[in-house]
Design a protein around this motif. Structure first.
Motif, PDB file in Angstrom:
ATOM      1  N   ARG A  18      -4.124   9.312  -9.151  1.00 58.04           N
ATOM      2  CA  ARG A  18      -4.829   9.147 -10.423  1.00 58.04           C
ATOM      3  C   ARG A  18      -6.308   8.859 -10.209  1.00 58.04           C
ATOM      4  N   THR A  19      -6.631   8.089  -9.187  1.00 56.73           N
ATOM      5  CA  THR A  19      -8.033   7.719  -8.933  1.00 56.73           C
ATOM      6  C   THR A  19      -8.687   8.621  -7.897  1.00 56.73           C
ATOM      7  N   SER A  20      -7.987   9.703  -7.497  1.00 55.69           N
ATOM      8  CA  SER A  20      -8.513  10.651  -6.513  1.00 55.69           C
ATOM      9  C   SER A  20      -8.871   9.972  -5.197  1.00 55.69           C
ATOM     10  N   SER A  21      -8.082   8.979  -4.799  1.00 59.31           N
ATOM     11  CA  SER A  21      -8.320   8.280  -3.535  1.00 59.31           C
ATOM     12  C   SER A  21      -7.635   9.033  -2.388  1.00 59.31           C
ATOM     13  N   ARG A  22      -8.183   8.880  -1.205  1.00 56.85           N
ATOM     14  CA  ARG A  22      -7.660   9.581  -0.043  1.00 56.85           C
ATOM     15  C   ARG A  22      -6.371   8.923   0.472  1.00 56.85           C
ATOM     16  N   ILE A  23      -5.459   9.759   0.940  1.00 56.40           N
ATOM     17  CA  ILE A  23      -4.239   9.308   1.590  1.00 56.40           C
ATOM     18  C   ILE A  23      -4.224   9.976   2.962  1.00 56.40           C
ATOM     19  N   ILE A  24      -4.304   9.169   4.018  1.00 50.94           N
ATOM     20  CA  ILE A  24      -4.533   9.706   5.358  1.00 50.94           C
ATOM     21  C   ILE A  24      -3.371   9.333   6.272  1.00 50.94           C
ATOM     22  N   PRO A  25      -2.753  10.311   6.955  1.00 53.00           N
ATOM     23  CA  PRO A  25      -1.761   9.990   7.991  1.00 53.00           C
ATOM     24  C   PRO A  25      -2.481   9.565   9.278  1.00 53.00           C
ATOM     25  N   VAL A  26      -2.067   8.424   9.854  1.00 52.90           N
ATOM     26  CA  VAL A  26      -2.701   7.894  11.063  1.00 52.90           C
ATOM     27  C   VAL A  26      -1.624   7.606  12.107  1.00 52.90           C
ATOM     28  N   SER A  27      -2.072   7.430  13.358  1.00 53.14           N
ATOM     29  CA  SER A  27      -1.134   7.223  14.460  1.00 53.14           C
ATOM     30  C   SER A  27      -0.778   5.763  14.684  1.00 53.14           C
ATOM     31  N   SER A  28      -1.489   4.806  14.032  1.00 48.47           N
ATOM     32  CA  SER A  28      -1.169   3.386  14.148  1.00 48.47           C
ATOM     33  C   SER A  28      -1.701   2.665  12.912  1.00 48.47           C
ATOM     34  N   SER A  29      -1.244   1.442  12.705  1.00 43.27           N
ATOM     35  CA  SER A  29      -1.653   0.704  11.509  1.00 43.27           C
ATOM     36  C   SER A  29      -3.119   0.296  11.548  1.00 43.27           C
ATOM     37  N   GLU A  30      -3.727   0.238  12.734  1.00 44.00           N
ATOM     38  CA  GLU A  30      -5.136  -0.155  12.842  1.00 44.00           C
ATOM     39  C   GLU A  30      -6.076   1.043  12.814  1.00 44.00           C
ATOM     40  N   SER A  31      -5.555   2.250  12.970  1.00 46.86           N
ATOM     41  CA  SER A  31      -6.408   3.432  13.079  1.00 46.86           C
ATOM     42  C   SER A  31      -6.806   3.956  11.710  1.00 46.86           C
ATOM     43  N   ASN A  32      -7.983   4.609  11.673  1.00 48.43           N
ATOM     44  CA  ASN A  32      -8.443   5.286  10.474  1.00 48.43           C
ATOM     45  C   ASN A  32      -8.668   6.772  10.719  1.00 48.43           C
ATOM     46  N   ASP A  33      -8.257   7.250  11.898  1.00 48.55           N
ATOM     47  CA  ASP A  33      -8.462   8.649  12.247  1.00 48.55           C
ATOM     48  C   ASP A  33      -7.252   9.469  11.807  1.00 48.55           C
ATOM     49  N   GLU A  34      -7.526  10.495  11.041  1.00 47.11           N
ATOM     50  CA  GLU A  34      -6.452  11.333  10.518  1.00 47.11           C
ATOM     51  C   GLU A  34      -5.814  12.154  11.633  1.00 47.11           C
ATOM     52  N   VAL A  35      -4.464  12.214  11.643  1.00 55.05           N
ATOM     53  CA  VAL A  35      -3.722  12.997  12.624  1.00 55.05           C
ATOM     54  C   VAL A  35      -2.722  13.881  11.886  1.00 55.05           C
ATOM     55  N   ALA A  36      -2.094  14.778  12.619  1.00 50.59           N
ATOM     56  CA  ALA A  36      -1.057  15.622  12.027  1.00 50.59           C
ATOM     57  C   ALA A  36       0.131  14.768  11.591  1.00 50.59           C
ATOM     58  N   LEU A  37       0.821  15.222  10.555  1.00 54.37           N
ATOM     59  CA  LEU A  37       1.937  14.440  10.016  1.00 54.37           C
ATOM     60  C   LEU A  37       3.043  14.266  11.051  1.00 54.37           C
ATOM     61  N   SER A  38       3.203  15.209  11.963  1.00 52.82           N
ATOM     62  CA  SER A  38       4.237  15.094  12.994  1.00 52.82           C
ATOM     63  C   SER A  38       3.934  13.975  13.987  1.00 52.82           C
ATOM     64  N   GLN A  39       2.654  13.543  14.081  1.00 50.28           N
ATOM     65  CA  GLN A  39       2.254  12.488  14.998  1.00 50.28           C
ATOM     66  C   GLN A  39       1.983  11.166  14.289  1.00 50.28           C
ATOM     67  N   ALA A  40       2.042  11.161  12.958  1.00 47.45           N
ATOM     68  CA  ALA A  40       1.680   9.978  12.186  1.00 47.45           C
ATOM     69  C   ALA A  40       2.813   8.965  12.161  1.00 47.45           C
ATOM     70  N   THR A  41       2.425   7.685  12.214  1.00 45.56           N
ATOM     71  CA  THR A  41       3.379   6.582  12.059  1.00 45.56           C
ATOM     72  C   THR A  41       3.148   5.808  10.773  1.00 45.56           C
ATOM     73  N   HIS A  42       1.934   5.934  10.188  1.00 50.36           N
ATOM     74  CA  HIS A  42       1.586   5.219   8.967  1.00 50.36           C
ATOM     75  C   HIS A  42       0.775   6.131   8.054  1.00 50.36           C
ATOM     76  N   LEU A  43       0.717   5.734   6.782  1.00 51.95           N
ATOM     77  CA  LEU A  43      -0.170   6.352   5.808  1.00 51.95           C
ATOM     78  C   LEU A  43      -1.165   5.313   5.322  1.00 51.95           C
ATOM     79  N   VAL A  44      -2.452   5.668   5.290  1.00 50.15           N
ATOM     80  CA  VAL A  44      -3.510   4.759   4.848  1.00 50.15           C
ATOM     81  C   VAL A  44      -3.938   5.170   3.443  1.00 50.15           C
ATOM     82  N   PHE A  45      -3.846   4.238   2.506  1.00 55.48           N
ATOM     83  CA  PHE A  45      -4.322   4.433   1.141  1.00 55.48           C
ATOM     84  C   PHE A  45      -5.627   3.643   1.009  1.00 55.48           C
ATOM     85  N   SER A  46      -6.717   4.311   0.693  1.00 57.34           N
ATOM     86  CA  SER A  46      -8.013   3.630   0.592  1.00 57.34           C
ATOM     87  C   SER A  46      -8.636   3.944  -0.755  1.00 57.34           C
ATOM     88  N   ASP A  47      -9.159   2.897  -1.376  1.00 53.76           N
ATOM     89  CA  ASP A  47      -9.785   3.051  -2.683  1.00 53.76           C
ATOM     90  C   ASP A  47     -10.954   2.074  -2.777  1.00 53.76           C
TER      91      ASP A  47
END
Length: 416
Positions: A18-47
């Motif tokens: 609804r707010t057009s915020s980014r949803i990024i798959p990352v390889s760890s809970s501390e990371s902010n670097d987007e990775v492929a979904l097959s390698q992702a362990t978490h999703l980062v919601f940022s607004d």
């Protein structure tokens, strides 16, 4: 970072959209670097500086028809692939599952996928696939943002902290009064049941039968005479389209891919091997029936979708002489079939029709076209002038059969 244990994944996902915020798959809970979904362990919601991290395998409240709760990775995968077709979506899901190994994504059936995408886009709050929140909390609760009014208040607070001033109050008022779209359940059901029984009285005059001369229809004729507007508005009955059955045999010279060019254009071309349509239409002016308007003929290869009354509309059957063609017909015996319908066999010039075709009787018209040659060869086009002559002989036989069976300008035979 917000706690993942106090945040509902579906509401967070919906609010981010609804707010057009980014949803990024990352390889760890501390990371902010987007990775492929097959390698992702978490999703980062940022607004606007607020960061929420959720594991991809956390279960949501979306329950499949098998009774399983769907994980967040499957929700994300369905959302990012929302614009592709079902076969493309299934192929992409299978490829991702091969990369993931265990714990692959859930392949949403069409209805589940449609409900999920509609709910995430805010089309409605009620869907049979999403379990309600524990404790009776509403879908627009304050955990992830409840409605546009709450969202505008948050935007105003962030604007004050950033020193950028207040959001336009008029804009906030518009968002607050915006009407939310409903789903089929909320649209079709009002606040109370509606009684439509009074419509029966209004509909009676329009559902009265026409008089047919029987004594039982006296009341009908009285009703029509009392309502002259009905007589003025009566439309003539529409004649159904006649049907031509083609042979589904691979050896047939006339298939769905080349029938229209042959029967309408008068030129034979060999059938191609592309996926044919299930039905085509050709037009032909029959002067004895309607000299001003062409009659549309429906061409199909089989009667699998026929209703019983469709057989009264069949005017011709193309055959190669193979008996298996007639197994699903109303008349499975070819000799009996061609007593009711005009038969047509199309073969190569210079070759005799099969013995089985000759055994069907005189109601099967045997026609021959010149053998097909590559148009690039010298004289190839000169032999095709006879195609129109063959087509006219076929139409002449079909038209004669139609006249004999009772086809008229505005009516079809009730039985053949």
């Amino acid at each position: 970072m917000a706690s993942s244990t106090t945040t509902d994944p579906l509401l967070l996902f919906r609010q981010s959209i609804r707010t057009s915020s980014r949803i990024i798959p990352v390889s760890s809970s501390e990371s902010n670097d987007e990775v492929a979904l097959s390698q992702a362990t978490h999703l980062v919601f940022s607004d606007s500086g607020n960061r929420v991290v959720l594991p991809v395998d956390v279960q949501s409240r979306f329950m499949s028809t098998e009774g399983n709760l769907i994980d967040l990775r499957s929700i994300y995968f369905a959302w990012v692939n929302r614009d592709i077709t079902i076969p493309e979506y299934n192929a992409a899901a299978e490829k991702l599952n091969e990369e993931l190994g265990k714990g692959g994504v859930h392949k949403f059936p069409f209805v589940e996928r449609l409900n999920l995408i509609a709910w995430l886009e805010g089309a409605g709050d009620d869907t049979e696939f999403i379990k309600p929140l524990v404790g009776g909390e509403k879908e627009g609760g304050e955990k992830v943002g409840g409605g546009f009014g709450e969202e505008m208040k948050k935007v105003e607070k962030r604007g004050e902290k950033a020193g950028k001033g207040m959001v336009d109050p008029r804009l906030a008022q518009i968002y607050e009064g915006e009407r939310r779209m409903g789903d089929r359940n909320s649209v079709l059901r009002g606040i109370k049941p509606t009684d439509f029984s009074h419509i029966r009285k209004l509909a009676t005059q329009f559902m009265t039968r026409k008089p047919t001369g029987n004594s039982g229809d006296a009341r009908s004729s009285t009703n029509i005479s009392n309502n002259p507007s009905l007589a003025l508005n009566q439309k003539p009955a529409k004649r159904p389209d006649p049907i031509i059955l083609l042979s589904p045999s691979a050896s047939s010279l006339l298939r769905m891919s080349n029938a229209k060019a042959f029967l309408e254009g008068g030129r034979y071309t060999p059938p191609d091997h592309s996926t044919p349509p299930t039905m085509i239409a050709v037009s032909r002016i029959i002067k004895d029936m309607d000299p001003n308007r062409p009659i549309r003929f429906i061409l199909v290869e089989g009667p699998e979708n026929f209703r019983p009354e469709y057989w009264n509309r069949v005017v011709a059957v193309f055959t190669t002489g193979q008996a298996w063609q007639f197994k699903s017909y109303k008349w499975t015996n070819p000799v009996e079939l061609f007593k009711h319908v005009q038969g047509v066999y199309l073969g190569w010039r210079g070759e005799q029709p099969p013995e089985s075709v000759r055994a069907f009787g005189h109601k099967v018209l045997a026609c021959s076209v010149e053998k097909w040659r590559d148009p690039g060869q010298p004289g190839a086009e000169q032999s095709r002038w006879r195609d129109r002559e063959v087509v006219e002989s076929i139409w002449k036989a079909v038209e004669a059969n139609m006249r004999a069976k009772g086809w008229k300008k505005d009516a079809a035979p009730t039985s053949i």
